[in-house]
Design an enzyme around this catalytic site. Structure first.
Site, short mmCIF file in Angstrom:
data_model
loop_
_atom_site.label_atom_id
_atom_site.label_comp_id
_atom_site.label_asym_id
_atom_site.label_seq_id
_atom_site.Cartn_x
_atom_site.Cartn_y
_atom_site.Cartn_z
N SER A 612 0.88 -1.37 0.03
CA SER A 612 -0.51 0.18 0.12
C SER A 612 0.67 1.22 0.00
CB SER A 612 -1.01 -0.26 1.20
OG SER A 612 -0.55 -0.28 2.25
N LYS A 655 -6.22 4.87 8.46
CA LYS A 655 -5.06 5.33 7.57
C LYS A 655 -5.41 6.94 7.18
CE LYS A 655 -3.37 2.18 4.66
NZ LYS A 655 -2.84 1.00 4.00
#
Length: 738
Positions: A612, A655
């Site tokens: 990611s 996140k």
């Protein structure tokens, strides 16, 4: 449908969000074949076990073919006890009648052999014997008297001796006569022995006649009650013969009993009621057994032992059934991970399914007869274990043909939202909780979507929803509120996170004290704020990680510092290699890419994995190559492919919230935000505080599909301008490298 509280709506009655699993379950239960056992897959908390047990209860009403089982003594081979089957309820009656039969024998036989009639008949036989014996002895005496001998009893028996003590015993005539008298004595004694044998036989016949008279009616009654089974009939015939042969045991006095082990001898007339469906409440339904501790003995039965003078002993009365025996004729529910932890269990299960029999193994040489089984097994386990068994055990698919897969999520539509509300209604009713208001249910729905990281889905892990209901109810009680409202649910969620966020708070403190360095404003070349997720068991949270890239002329390509330090996982290694592919695709059409570049996750000491951050790494690399600075107020997540497309990643909610938390700590300036893949927007389910900040324009979300979009947001420059600078610098590197 708008409602005021969950008290106003009908409680949930059916399984929610598991249509495919329900169909598969119905299919598997309807097929009565040894290979169509079921494997129930799915995450813990989806209600799979509860649903399985509920569904089995429905099916057990239509399937009643189980039997009672008893183990009895084998009169032909003592070490191989016989298994007898009976109709439901008859096993218990058979044991009771056998015990009564043996108890009655004590009384009836003792009474018969102490009766006047028996004494009369016995005395007749003995008197007849004594009379005939006396006749022989008298004749023998008379015969001896005529020849000058008298009969004398000695410790060696009857012998003839001369009447006249002065008789010459050495003369030939005396010796001859003496020999004749000895022959006569032998013949008479032989005749008396024959009389004695006849008398004993007559006594035995008398005793047997009485025994038959007493025992036969009992045996005939037992055969009439239970003899429809040929094996039972055969057993009773052997039992009758043994009792007639050994009935003296029943009327020995205490002194005589000391010479034999009465308890051990009479053990062979006992009945071990092995499976009793009446006591197990399985009279009008098939048994359902869930074995939570599937050890070998718990599954397949055992023999209990006792120590006698230092020797381990057992017998058929000490045989104990296992889960397979108890579930015979019905269903056995097992957790596959527990089975695989216990040696030999998995292989023995397959043997039982193959042979349709189950045999108890003992340590003493006792070999109980195997019992036929008709069991449908339901294994509960993970998708991972299913795949492992399917791949590595070629017999697995032979016996477990039906896969029932419980999903951990369902579509977020009106029907399912109402279904969750109905679940809340039923849970509150069943557990005496306060009902939830409409607004409270909406918070629960949002929490459910957050569990599956999708605003288009709802979680089917109702154990997590149940926890939230219980904890929200507590805060409603503290407020002394009649119903649970949205503030109670939000409080419960906050407190749940607050109980497990110790590590998160410590990391926040390290950012605040600058032990972890990060900038959330200004611009830097080759530096970018990536985003990571830290998992702490049930709780996970996001935090930024500073990624730096340096570039110079050379031919080493892209160096992954994490890999060199052995802190990089395989997926992260792959992500870094993709960067090389992107550079070759876009910047080496005329000349080779001649660079040495180092990529590093700063202040990361526990290892890095996942792809990611590959987007953030590429943006920092392009910044370093172009020498164009990147905005530090914008964090980035998203993986890339070699063609420059931005791909979805996991944990976007955590996140975004993680970067927001740091920005709030450092000071929100209205320019901070997160770049993420466009198709991750449906996975974004933010806390109210973060969403409100976004709505007010204090924090921003930038959805993208290509890396060019990200670079333009991070630099405020067109990608063509960035591209030109990179080409010029790469050409320069190429010339230097040559």
């Amino acid at each position: 449908m708008k409602y005021k509280t969950t008290a106003d709506i009908e409680p949930l009655k059916e399984m929610l969000g598991q249509e495919k699993a329900i169909e598969a379950m119905e299919f598997g239960l309807k097929i009565d074949d040894v290979g169509y056992n079921l494997y129930i897959s799915g995450e813990t908390g989806t209600g799979r076990t509860s649903y399985v047990l509920k569904k089995l209860k429905e099916y057990t009403k239509d399937k009643v073919n189980q039997k009672d089982w008893c183990y009895v003594y084998n009169f032909e081979e003592a070490r191989e006890p016989i298994a007898l089957d009976f109709e439901i309820g008859k096993g218990k009656l058979f044991k009771r009648d056998m015990e009564k039969f043996i108890d009655d024998l004590y009384i009836e036989l003792q009474r018969a052999f102490e009766s006047e009639e028996f004494e009369v008949e016995k005395n007749k036989i003995l008197d007849e014997y004594e009379i005939k014996k006396e006749i022989y002895i008298k004749k023998m005496k008379a015969y001896g008297d005529e020849r000058g001998f008298k009969l004398k009893n000695t410790k060696y028996g009857m012998v003839f001796v001369p009447k006249d003590e002065e008789t010459d015993t050495t003369s030939e005539e005396f010796v001859k006569l003496k020999r004749e008298m000895e022959n006569i004595t032998i013949k008479v004694i032989s005749k008396i022995k024959e009389l004695e044998i006849v008398a004993k036989e007559n006594l035995l016949e008398l005793e047997e006649e009485i025994g038959v008279y007493i025992i036969k009616p009992h045996i005939e009654y037992l055969i009439e009650e239970y003899g429809e089974n040929y094996k039972v009939k055969k057993y009773l015939a052997h039992l009758s013969d043994d009792l007639l042969e050994n009935m003296y045991i029943f009327y020995l006095d205490e002194e005589e009993l000391k010479n034999i082990n009465e308890k051990e001898y009479l053990m062979k007339y006992k009945v071990n009621l092995f499976i009793d469906n009446v006591s197990n409440s399985n009279v009008d339904k098939a048994p359902v057994v869930i074995e939570l501790n599937p050890t070998y003995l718990n599954l397949f039965g055992k023999a209990e032992y006792e120590s006698v003078n230092g020797t381990i002993k057992t017998d058929f009365t000490k045989l104990v059934p296992g889960a397979f025996h108890k579930a015979n004729g019905g269903y056995l529910v097992l957790y596959v991970d527990q089975i695989l932890r216990n040696p030999h269990c998995w292989d023995t299960i397959k043997i039982c399914l193959q042979t349709k029999k189950i045999k108890i193994e003992t340590l003493t040489g006792l070999k109980p007869e195997a019992i036929p089984i008709d069991v449908k097994i339901i294994l509960i386990g993970s998708q991972y274990l299913y795949n492992m068994l399917y791949m590595y055990d070629e017999e697995f698919n032979k016996y477990f043909k039906v896969m029932v897969d419980f999903d951990s999520e369902m579509d977020k539509d009106n029907d399912n939202e109402m279904g969750v509300a109905k679940f809340i209604s039923s849970y509150c009713n069943n557990n005496n909780l306060k009902h939830f208001t409409y607004d409270a249910v909406q918070v629960v729905l949002k929490y459910s979507s957050r569990l599956v990281e999708s605003n288009k889905k709802l979680s089917t892990r109702f154990n997590k929803i149940s926890e939230l209901l219980i904890e929200s109810n507590l805060f409603a009680k503290i407020r002394n509120s009649e119903f649970v409202d949205d503030i109670d649910v939000k409080k419960a969620i906050h407190e749940k996170w607050n109980r497990v966020n110790k590590i998160e708070k410590k990391i926040d403190g390290m950012y605040e004290s600058n032990q972890l360095l990060i900038s959330v404003d200004k611009e830097k070349v080759g530096v970018i704020n990536g985003l990571s997720v830290l998992n702490m068991g049930e709780y996970s949270f996001g935090r930024p990680v500073v990624i730096t890239v340096t570039t110079s002329p050379g031919n080493k390509g892209i160096i992954n510092i994490e890999r060199e330090a052995k802190l990089s996982g395989k997926i992260h290694d792959k992500g870094v290699l993709i960067l090389s592919g992107y550079l070759l695709e876009n910047f080496s059409k005329e000349k080779p890419v001649s660079i040495t570049s180092n990529i590093c996750f700063e202040q990361s000491y526990s290892g890095v994995d996942g792809d990611s951050a590959s987007g953030a790494e590429l943006y920092a690399l392009l910044s370093s190559l172009s020498e164009i600075p990147l905005k530090q107020n914008i964090a980035v997540t998203g993986s890339i492919n070699q063609k420059g497309d931005v791909q979805v990643v996991g944990g976007v909610t955590q996140k975004v919230e993680g970067f927001y938390s740091i920005c709030k700590q450092k000071g929100l300036n209205g320019k901070q935000g997160v770049i993420l893949p466009k198709y991750n927007l449906e996975n974004l389910i933010l806390r109210d505080e973060v969403q409100e900040s976004i709505d007010k324009g204090e924090f921003h979300i930038y959805p993208i599909t290509r890396i060019e979009e990200a670079m333009e947001i991070l630099t405020n420059k067109s990608f063509s301008e960035i591209y030109d600078k990179i080409i010029k610098r790469l050409n320069k590197f190429y010339e230097i490298s040559r």
